[in-house]
Scaffold this active site. Structure first.
Site, PDB file in Angstrom:
ATOM      1  NE  ARG A 186      37.788  54.598 -11.937  1.00 19.25           N
ATOM      2  CZ  ARG A 186      37.270  54.019 -12.976  1.00 19.25           C
ATOM      3  NH1 ARG A 186      37.983  53.649 -13.984  1.00 19.25           N
ATOM      4  NH2 ARG A 186      35.991  53.790 -13.044  1.00 19.25           N
ATOM      5  CB  THR A 234      27.967  36.813  -2.298  1.00 19.14           C
ATOM      6  OG1 THR A 234      27.701  38.085  -1.702  1.00 19.14           O
ATOM      7  CG2 THR A 234      27.021  35.766  -1.709  1.00 19.14           C
ATOM      8  CG  HIS A 279      30.777  51.894 -13.578  1.00 20.54           C
ATOM      9  ND1 HIS A 279      32.074  51.810 -14.036  1.00 20.54           N
ATOM     10  CD2 HIS A 279      29.971  51.694 -14.670  1.00 20.54           C
ATOM     11  CE1 HIS A 279      32.061  51.574 -15.341  1.00 20.54           C
ATOM     12  NE2 HIS A 279      30.802  51.493 -15.749  1.00 20.54           N
ATOM     13  CG  ASP A 318      36.021  51.549 -15.703  1.00 22.22           C
ATOM     14  OD1 ASP A 318      35.029  52.091 -15.155  1.00 22.22           O
ATOM     15  OD2 ASP A 318      37.013  52.182 -16.107  1.00 22.22           O
TER      16      ASP A 318
END
Length: 219
Positions: free
Chosen positions: A13, A169, A190, A194
């Site tokens: 990544r 939350t 991000h 993903d």
């Protein structure tokens, strides 16, 4: 606090990370409704407290995946925390404010529950913003809004472009068709996660909720 650097040359990544951290900084929020019927039943029977159990189950999933434990140093180099502990809010009705507390994560539910009870007993009534000392860096934030339910929740972090950890939350649970539903919103970065990773977090957390056994859950 144990942490190790990402092997950049072999990290699948690396391009995604650079793009969403430096070129186009990007975060996003997702809200789902979790079925917490089993957890609610355990709490109602006095077998487990709802809030610490929810924290523990969430931490269990977070500590399972590297992308949920990423952070960056001053040169934007990615690192991975070996373990993350939940940092959570406790409300004080008398002042209408909250405090941030934290409990060390343990893969054994009973050990974590005892630690949470000790923290709550010692610091739960203190009204300072962060009364508990020695908050470690390797904590993920979890807030509870038990006064209202919601279908969507968005967290604004205008200076949080380099904060890669998920932010949770939860809202007020509601009963629908005999099932107890809890809204949970998560802010993702991000560069770290993903949509696939976000969906996996929710799916695995639901599986943990469905299988929660306060008498038998452990490592």
């Amino acid at each position: 606090m144990e942490t190790h650097p990402i092997d950049w040359e072999h990290w699948a990544r690396s391009a995604h990370f650079t793009h969403y951290l430096e070129e186009i900084p990007c975060t996003y929020d997702m809200t789902v409704r979790l079925d917490v019927t089993r957890l609610r039943q355990a709490a109602g029977a006095g077998r487990a407290k709802f809030y610490p159990a929810l924290l523990w189950l969430t931490a269990r999933v977070v500590n399972r995946h590297e992308e949920l434990r990423l952070w960056v140093d001053g040169t934007n180099r990615p690192w991975v925390y070996q373990v993350l502990h939940p940092s959570y809010t406790v409300f004080h009705p008398e002042t209408e404010t909250f405090s941030n507390l934290w409990t060390p994560y343990d893969p054994d539910w009973k050990t974590f529950a005892r630690s949470w009870a000790e923290v709550h007993s010692r610091w739960g009534k203190e009204t300072a913003f962060a009364p508990q000392p020695d908050l470690p860096e390797n904590c993920f934030p979890f807030s509870m809004l038990p006064w209202t339910s919601f279908s969507s929740f968005q967290l604004g972090l205008p200076q949080g472009e380099r904060f890669l950890l998920p932010v949770f939350t939860a809202g007020r649970y509601q009963t629908e068709d005999g099932r107890v539903q809890l809204p949970l919103a998560v802010r993702f970065h991000h560069a770290a996660c993903d949509g696939f990773h976000a969906a996996r977090l929710f799916q695995e957390l639901q599986a943990e909720l469905d299988g929660f056994d306060p008498e038998g859950d452990g490592a």
